[in-house]
Design an enzyme around this catalytic site. Structure first.
Site, mmCIF file in Angstrom:
data_model
loop_
_atom_site.group_PDB
_atom_site.id
_atom_site.type_symbol
_atom_site.label_atom_id
_atom_site.label_comp_id
_atom_site.label_asym_id
_atom_site.label_seq_id
_atom_site.Cartn_x
_atom_site.Cartn_y
_atom_site.Cartn_z
ATOM 1 N N ARG A 11 0.854 -1.199 0.000
ATOM 2 C CA ARG A 11 0.000 0.000 0.000
ATOM 3 C C ARG A 11 0.889 1.249 0.000
ATOM 4 N NH1 ARG A 11 -5.086 -1.736 2.179
ATOM 5 N NH2 ARG A 11 -5.412 -3.786 1.221
ATOM 6 N N GLU A 47 0.587 4.241 0.735
ATOM 7 C CA GLU A 47 -0.116 5.279 1.491
ATOM 8 C C GLU A 47 0.866 5.976 2.420
ATOM 9 O OE1 GLU A 47 -3.069 3.061 3.516
ATOM 10 O OE2 GLU A 47 -4.313 2.698 1.745
ATOM 11 N N ARG A 93 -0.274 2.225 13.302
ATOM 12 C CA ARG A 93 -0.854 0.947 12.866
ATOM 13 C C ARG A 93 -0.787 0.711 11.356
ATOM 14 N NH1 ARG A 93 -7.431 1.218 13.056
ATOM 15 N NH2 ARG A 93 -7.718 3.028 11.711
ATOM 16 N N HIS A 94 -0.148 1.610 10.603
ATOM 17 C CA HIS A 94 -0.075 1.457 9.156
ATOM 18 C C HIS A 94 1.344 1.162 8.691
ATOM 19 C CE1 HIS A 94 -4.014 3.628 9.235
ATOM 20 N NE2 HIS A 94 -4.244 2.841 8.204
ATOM 21 N N GLU A 107 -9.671 -1.654 14.268
ATOM 22 C CA GLU A 107 -10.136 -2.521 13.179
ATOM 23 C C GLU A 107 -9.013 -3.402 12.666
ATOM 24 O OE1 GLU A 107 -9.741 -3.205 9.065
ATOM 25 O OE2 GLU A 107 -9.808 -1.038 9.359
ATOM 26 N N SER A 119 -11.653 -5.964 7.268
ATOM 27 C CA SER A 119 -12.721 -5.330 6.505
ATOM 28 C C SER A 119 -13.112 -6.329 5.420
ATOM 29 C CB SER A 119 -12.236 -4.019 5.878
ATOM 30 O OG SER A 119 -13.300 -3.370 5.235
ATOM 31 N N ARG A 126 -0.841 -6.607 12.449
ATOM 32 C CA ARG A 126 -1.807 -5.889 13.274
ATOM 33 C C ARG A 126 -2.464 -6.815 14.293
ATOM 34 N NH1 ARG A 126 -6.019 -1.570 10.683
ATOM 35 N NH2 ARG A 126 -4.034 -0.813 9.839
#
Length: 564
Positions: A335, A337, A343-344, A486, A489, A537
């Site tokens: 990713r 991002e 947490r990323h 979370e 998903s 995670r």
């Protein structure tokens, strides 16, 4: 007057002295000779028939005697005598597979089981890192470490047993911390528990030590890296740890974290295989985005545009269309991002599965429920690892229910409204902070850290999510939470190509860019759904860690691409 005697040489001698005076004069002469050169003075024979020595020869003799006394090359017993125990210590030659089965080694983790009765002893050979060493007179104390296990080794010079020499003590205390060593000794039960080690009821009385690989000075002390973050004393910063990750990972807590992380993957695979899922391995080089959006790592593939896979979702769905029925994958996810959060990550290990459904997306929730209860039950058995992590990073044991708690999105919003958070929109996604708040409310009311929130608003889900049959504003989707954060998903996917194209247009997508994806459902596609979860995670949240970088082996975030 005193009588005088004539010597044979014709010289007149000195007057005779009384016996007492003669003895005193003799002692003075000896002292003078000793002061001048030892063996009768410089160039003299000392009256013992030895040849005369020059000043340089005398100096060389003294230097040789001093070197022998210092113990070089196995000499350390004083007076230049060889150490009879010299073969019991020293650096070993480089191990190049010269021998096989020459030694029998005992794992540190097996030491407790060796001594079953009071008074039991056992000669052992151990290999590990020199975690700590301290010398005191004729003794040395060593802490040997292997993974999460540490044991105390003591060396005492004993004139009676003659198993440890001064030379051995000097050698032990000269070995640098973190060097890899072999230690031989007698395993015994100490009179008092060894509080500074994980192995508290076994101590090794050392009688041999060899260095396998010497460590250079470290960029930081392992003891500092093992210290709790809320303790006083030197701390090792996150960047320093990650720059030297191969050293940072040596700490018992880190070692335990990655045993737990490994178990998460094993338990995930174990549970799904027991349900007849097929493990697949999808490509990570893709012609287009897996999930839409611009957060992809673009690259050139033989002159063509390509990117790294954001998810194995498309491949999973195509496997379902190929009648695989139920599939899962454990593999890397990318990713691009620029998320600078706790947490990323830009690369992580994805735990994904997809399955056909007969009637309702609750069939998927049933699998998720059983899967995570199975994982939590398995992790709870890792008591040694959990205690090791807890000693440096304290956390509360995870609480969960059987069956797991399920709440609709509307029920979750109502809990928030009732708690005074009336600005939460029932038709929009929850913010990270709101998710944490809901997690606390759920924990207070239902006594669980793990729950499933399902039936999310249509506005909060991707175009391929199946809308709810009874309310166009909601979907057959779900998120899963641990400790208010979370981890999953997922949703029932739209498997009808015409409906999929309609939803894509409604979300403002150019259908031509995803036509191959839509076409894959044009030849008969079963109803299906699935989900994806990040391995790091899950480990982070189960252990209550405050940063995902602690549960990622070599983290890749927007600022970090090394090591290695």
């Amino acid at each position: 007057m005193e009588d005088l005697k004539i010597s044979d040489s014709g010289e007149t001698p000195a007057p005779l002295q009384p016996p007492q005076q003669q003895q005193q004069d003799g002692e003075k002469k000896k002292k003078k000779e000793k002061k001048k050169g030892g063996d009768g003075g410089e160039g003299g024979d000392g009256g013992n028939g030895k040849p005369k020595l020059s000043r340089a020869e005398i100096k060389a003799q003294r230097l040789a005697a001093r070197q022998a006394k210092q113990g070089g090359g196995g000499q350390g017993q004083g007076q230049g005598q060889p150490d009879p125990l010299a073969d019991k210590y020293g650096d070993l030659p480089l191990i190049q597979s010269q021998t096989q089965n020459k030694y029998t080694f005992t794992e540190l983790s097996d030491l407790d089981a060796l001594l079953t009765k009071e008074g039991d002893t056992k000669q052992v050979r151990l290999r590990g890192r020199l975690h700590a060493v301290r010398g005191k007179g004729k003794s040395a104390f060593v802490v040997l470490r292997d993974g999460t296990s540490t044991v105390q080794v003591v060396f005492f010079v004993d004139a009676e047993s003659k198993v440890v020499s001064k030379g051995m003590i000097k050698y032990v205390t000269s070995i640098t911390k973190e060097s890899i060593v072999d230690i031989e000794g007698l395993a015994v039960r100490p009179k008092q528990a060894v509080e500074g080690c994980t192995i508290k009821h076994v101590e090794i009385q050392g009688n041999g030590v060899n260095c396998i690989s010497r460590a250079r000075p470290l960029p930081f002390e392992i003891a500092d890296a093992c210290r709790r973050e809320d303790d006083e004393g030197a701390q090792v910063g996150q960047d320093t740890r990650l720059d030297n990750r191969f050293i940072d990972l040596r700490t018992p807590a880190n070692n335990a974290i990655f045993k737990v992380q490994s178990a998460v993957g094993q338990l995930f695979r174990e549970n799904l295989l027991s349900k007849d899922f097929i493990e697949i391995h999808s490509p990570k080089l893709m012609a287009g985005s897996s999930e839409g959006g611009s957060s992809v790592f673009a690259l050139k593939y033989m002159g063509r545009d390509a990117c790294l896979a954001q998810s194995p979702q498309l491949c999973k769905q195509m496997a379902i269309c190929a009648d695989f029925g139920k599939v899962f994958e454990i593999g890397p996810v990318f990713r691009a991002e620029k998320s600078f959060t706790h947490r990323h990550l830009c690369e992580f290990v994805g735990l994904d599965f997809e399955m056909t459904i007969r009637e309702h997306y609750f069939e998927i929730l049933d699998v998720i429920d059983d899967l995570f209860v199975h994982m939590f039950d398995g992790l709870a058995k890792m008591t040694k690892e959990l205690e090791t992590v807890n000693s440096q990073y304290p956390f509360e044991p995870l609480e969960y229910l059987r069956p797991s708690l399920r709440l609709t999105f509307e029920e979750g919003v109502k809990m928030l409204h009732d708690a005074g958070f009336t600005d939460v929109d029932p038709l929009d996604d929850l913010s990270t902070e709101t998710e944490r708040t809901l997690g606390k409310l759920v924990k207070d009311k239902y006594k669980t850290d793990f729950y499933i929130l399902h039936r999310y608003p249509l506005n909060a889900r991707p175009f391929y999510t199946m809308p709810a049959p009874d309310n166009k504003d909601y979907t057959n989707s779900y998120d899963v939470f641990i400790r208010g954060e979370e981890i999953i998903s997922g949703a029932q996917r739209i498997h009808d190509p015409a409906f999929l194209a309609e939803r894509a247009k409604a979300c403002g997508l150019d259908v031509s860019t995803i036509q191959s994806y839509i076409d894959s459902f044009s030849y008969g596609a079963p109803p299906h759904g699935g989900c994806g979860v990040g391995l790091e995670r899950v480990a982070m949240l189960y252990l209550g860690l405050n940063n995902i970088r602690k549960s990622s082996l070599f983290p890749r975030d927007p600022n970090r691409l090394t090591p290695p």
